[in-house]
Design a protein around this motif. Structure first.
Motif, PDB file in Angstrom:
ATOM      1  N   THR A   1       0.832  -1.203   0.000  1.00 43.60           N
ATOM      2  CA  THR A   1       0.000   0.000   0.000  1.00 43.60           C
ATOM      3  C   THR A   1       0.863   1.248   0.000  1.00 43.60           C
ATOM      4  OG1 THR A   1      -1.756  -1.130   1.230  1.00 43.60           O
ATOM      5  CG2 THR A   1      -1.807   1.273   1.210  1.00 43.60           C
TER       6      THR A   1
ATOM      7  N   LEU B   1       3.186  10.518  -7.423  1.00 40.62           N
ATOM      8  CA  LEU B   1       2.379   9.339  -7.715  1.00 40.62           C
ATOM      9  C   LEU B   1       3.168   8.317  -8.522  1.00 40.62           C
ATOM     10  CD1 LEU B   1      -0.317   7.799  -7.791  1.00 40.62           C
ATOM     11  CD2 LEU B   1      -0.940   9.169  -9.798  1.00 40.62           C
TER      12      LEU B   1
ATOM     13  N   THR C   1       4.457   4.670  -6.923  1.00 40.04           N
ATOM     14  CA  THR C   1       3.888   3.459  -7.527  1.00 40.04           C
ATOM     15  C   THR C   1       4.997   2.535  -8.023  1.00 40.04           C
ATOM     16  OG1 THR C   1       1.929   4.703  -8.213  1.00 40.04           O
ATOM     17  CG2 THR C   1       2.316   2.580  -9.278  1.00 40.04           C
TER      18      THR C   1
ATOM     19  N   VAL D   1      -2.325  -2.507 -10.490  1.00 41.27           N
ATOM     20  CA  VAL D   1      -2.173  -1.283  -9.713  1.00 41.27           C
ATOM     21  C   VAL D   1      -3.536  -0.604  -9.642  1.00 41.27           C
ATOM     22  CG1 VAL D   1      -1.176   1.030  -9.628  1.00 41.27           C
ATOM     23  CG2 VAL D   1       0.246  -0.915 -10.292  1.00 41.27           C
ATOM     24  N   THR D   2      -4.004  -0.372  -8.423  1.00 42.08           N
ATOM     25  CA  THR D   2      -5.263   0.338  -8.227  1.00 42.08           C
ATOM     26  C   THR D   2      -4.972   1.630  -7.482  1.00 42.08           C
ATOM     27  OG1 THR D   2      -6.481  -1.755  -8.087  1.00 42.08           O
ATOM     28  CG2 THR D   2      -7.587   0.223  -7.263  1.00 42.08           C
ATOM     29  N   VAL D   3      -5.441   2.733  -8.019  1.00 40.73           N
ATOM     30  CA  VAL D   3      -5.236   4.045  -7.404  1.00 40.73           C
ATOM     31  C   VAL D   3      -6.588   4.616  -7.013  1.00 40.73           C
ATOM     32  CG1 VAL D   3      -4.340   6.374  -7.705  1.00 40.73           C
ATOM     33  CG2 VAL D   3      -3.162   4.448  -8.791  1.00 40.73           C
TER      34      VAL D   3
ATOM     35  N   TYR E   1      -8.438   7.799  -5.700  1.00 38.78           N
ATOM     36  CA  TYR E   1      -8.135   9.225  -5.551  1.00 38.78           C
ATOM     37  C   TYR E   1      -9.149   9.918  -4.642  1.00 38.78           C
ATOM     38  CZ  TYR E   1     -11.418  10.050  -9.541  1.00 38.78           C
ATOM     39  OH  TYR E   1     -12.496  10.101 -10.390  1.00 38.78           O
TER      40      TYR E   1
ATOM     41  N   GLU F   1      -4.079   9.193 -14.667  1.00 39.98           N
ATOM     42  CA  GLU F   1      -4.243   7.785 -15.018  1.00 39.98           C
ATOM     43  C   GLU F   1      -3.572   7.484 -16.357  1.00 39.98           C
ATOM     44  OE1 GLU F   1      -7.790   4.436 -15.529  1.00 39.98           O
ATOM     45  OE2 GLU F   1      -8.306   6.557 -15.337  1.00 39.98           O
TER      46      GLU F   1
ATOM     47  N   VAL G   1      -3.772  -0.908 -14.828  1.00 42.82           N
ATOM     48  CA  VAL G   1      -3.925   0.244 -13.941  1.00 42.82           C
ATOM     49  C   VAL G   1      -5.399   0.648 -13.883  1.00 42.82           C
ATOM     50  CG1 VAL G   1      -3.311   2.652 -13.528  1.00 42.82           C
ATOM     51  CG2 VAL G   1      -1.597   1.065 -14.447  1.00 42.82           C
TER      52      VAL G   1
ATOM     53  N   PHE H   1      -3.989  10.207  -2.727  1.00 44.04           N
ATOM     54  CA  PHE H   1      -4.043   8.905  -3.393  1.00 44.04           C
ATOM     55  C   PHE H   1      -3.775   7.786  -2.398  1.00 44.04           C
ATOM     56  CE2 PHE H   1      -2.606  11.764  -6.846  1.00 44.04           C
ATOM     57  CZ  PHE H   1      -3.657  11.582  -7.733  1.00 44.04           C
TER      58      PHE H   1
ATOM     59  N   ILE I   1      -2.726   3.834  -2.965  1.00 42.80           N
ATOM     60  CA  ILE I   1      -2.270   2.984  -4.061  1.00 42.80           C
ATOM     61  C   ILE I   1      -2.161   1.542  -3.587  1.00 42.80           C
ATOM     62  CG2 ILE I   1      -0.457   2.649  -5.795  1.00 42.80           C
ATOM     63  CD1 ILE I   1       0.457   5.579  -4.932  1.00 42.80           C
TER      64      ILE I   1
END
Length: 558
Positions: free
Chosen positions: A455, A496, A500, A511-513, A515, A528, A541, A553, A555
């Motif tokens: 994370t 960011l 990441t 990868v999940t962001v 926001y 993105e 992503v 964010f 992540i």
């Protein structure tokens, strides 16, 4: 005479003292991330006890201590609040059956409190409130053995607590480097000082104007409509997705150009199959009609922002009109019937994150997170309103785990608290749940799943700090790698991308962001695209609108 009334007034005085001093205690926190600060959590926790004690008159020391311990347990917020509640639970045990305070039961009260607190912490760290309480207990025991009276024993405990507090920087290098003592230990000393004022001189410390804590732990929460009231030019927030008609030769830029003539905050994003639209306008019907010329509409949503804002203002006004002593009791509930074998409670903040957890099957949500640590009672209520025999609880924050665990013995159902420390860990745990498996199998599988998640979090520095080798200025961006400060930055896009990549390894594929509320949809979409370009086609992503406060964010890398 140190009877029940004296102990009652002493605890109320201690609560008032920490309430008056909570900002000073908060400032001792060395971690620069904005969080549920120690002084505030301790104040809100013992403040719950003070309100219950104010109803008592002429009760024994034992009854007063029991009442305080029960209220503190339910009102405990954050780790510091939970530890405070455990210390006072020891007081209840030490004073059990007593009508008055004696040298022996005062010493026993401190001893039992320390035992309960150390037992509850998996890896006790010296140089914290635990050390301060332990040394206070040791001084109290010696004073009792040497013939001191009850007040003398309490006075000795205070002396030991203050001495131990002064030594905390020698035990924890991070405190010494910052030039401060431990915040939790200081808070405990402040409470004892407030109590001593009553026990010695009969003087109850009174709360300063504006220092009292709100009943529900409500902060002046940020709300976009409220903050931008003067900027609400158009009434309706309109969102929809167009499934593009393959026979339509019109370009999405035409739709954007039209929307800009009837509103503001226009976002139009497209690919080969869809067009995603967001606009603030007084004529949502016109926006919809124009969108239909590009294809069929799905996920249509129209919200009246002015109405939302007025309702929020009304609700806030009503909360403030309610007498302080009554606010915590305005809502009652009956435990839900146990209609299914398993249910879930999740702690989170942000409408988007809440919706995500609901989609994953969470029954009850507790509003809270870094700056809003919910109380044990908040979590207990959510558990009791979950219609299941077994309830899994996802705290999703390391400072909420202890408060959640305090609900286990007082719930009417089986409670399993998973030690999820972040939102991505909570999401992974939910995805790993198997409805065909039993509780033990699911506990093992869900723990294994969330432990695999890396994370990242991007927030801002709440204060100037020299922390873990980083010279940090207030307001700078903080990049957290699994809870630890990794680097400081001033550019959000660069921060960011760098964080990441740092979280990833050669096996990473998702990868999940998520926001937050301070990142616009338009900016998120741009970031993105930039992140996808940096990471290449081998990594999937996904950006999710979480609307969480504090963190720009969150992540998740898997």
């Amino acid at each position: 005479m140190l009877n029940g009334n004296a102990l009652r007034d002493a605890i109320i005085s201690g609560a008032n003292n920490i309430s008056n001093c909570k900002e000073r205690v908060d400032e001792l926190n060395v971690f620069p991330v904005p969080d549920g600060d120690t002084g505030t959590n301790m104040s809100m926790s013992i403040g719950n006890a003070a309100r219950e004690l104010a109803r008592l008159e002429g009760e024994s020391v034992s009854k007063v201590a029991d009442t305080a311990a029960s209220a503190l347990l339910r009102g405990a917020r954050g780790n510091s609040g939970v530890i405070t509640s455990l210390l006072f639970r020891g007081f209840a045990k030490g004073f059990k059956g007593a009508t008055e305070m004696t040298p022996q039961n005062v010493a026993a009260a401190f001893k039992h409190g320390v035992e309960a607190a150390y037992k509850a912490v998996m890896k006790p760290t010296e140089g914290t409130i635990l050390t301060v309480a332990r040394v206070a207990s040791e001084y109290a025991t010696k004073a009792s053995a040497h013939g001191a009276d009850a007040l003398g024993v309490f006075e000795a405990a205070m002396e030991g607590a203050n001495y131990a507090l002064s030594q905390t920087p020698e035990m924890l290098p991070v405190l010494k480097k910052a030039g401060v003592v431990d915040a939790g230990g200081k808070g405990f000393c402040v409470i004892l000082e407030g109590m001593y004022s009553v026990l010695k001189d009969g003087i109850m410390i009174q709360p300063k104007n504006g220092s009292g804590d709100s009943e529900e732990g409500e902060s002046e929460g940020r709300n976009a409509a409220a903050e931008l009231e003067t900027e609400i030019t158009f009434t309706y927030c309109t969102e929809f997705i167009v499934n593009r008609d393959e026979n339509c030769d019109k370009e999405p830029a035409e739709l954007r150009a039209y929307l800009e003539t009837i509103g503001d905050c226009v976002v139009v994003v497209d690919d080969e199959s869809i067009i995603k639209v967001h606009v603030h306008t007084d004529h949502p019907g016109n926006a919809i009609e124009n969108g239909l010329t590009f294809g069929a509409l799905v996920n249509l949503k129209i919200e009246n922002m002015r109405d939302q804002h007025e309702r929020q203002k009304h609700d806030k006004k009503e909360r403030k009109k309610a007498p302080a002593q009554n606010r915590a009791r305005t809502e009652t509930y009956e435990p839900a019937p146990k209609e299914k074998p398993v249910g879930f409670v999740s702690v989170c903040a942000g409408a988007g994150i809440e919706e995500l957890f609901r989609d994953l099957g969470v029954d009850s949500l507790v509003s809270g997170g870094q700056t809003m640590n919910p109380s044990t009672d908040d979590i207990l209520k959510a558990i009791e309103l979950t219609p299941a025999e077994t309830v899994f609880v996802l705290p999703n924050n390391k400072n909420i785990i202890m408060a959640a665990e305090q609900a286990i013995p007082i719930s009417t159902r089986k409670v399993i608290v998973l030690h999820t420390r972040t939102i991505p860990q909570g999401i992974s745990a939910m995805l790993a749940f198997d409805p065909e498996a039993d509780d033990e199998q699911n506990t093992i599988a869900m723990r294994a799943a969330y432990k695999k998640v890396s994370t990242g979090q991007i927030t801002f520095a709440a204060r100037d700090s020299d922390f873990e080798g980083h010279k940090i200025k207030k307001g700078e961006l903080l990049a957290l790698d699994n809870g630890k400060v990794s680097f400081v930055d001033t550019d959000l896009a660069h921060c960011l991308g760098k964080l990441t990549k740092q979280l990833m390894n050669r096996d990473s594929s998702f990868v999940t962001v998520i926001y937050g509320e301070d990142v616009s949809d338009h900016r998120a979409m741009r970031l993105e695209a930039e992140l996808k370009a940096k990471l290449g086609n081998k990594v999937e992503v996904t950006f999710i609108k979480g609307m969480q406060p504090i963190y720009y964010f969150i992540i998740s890398v898997e």
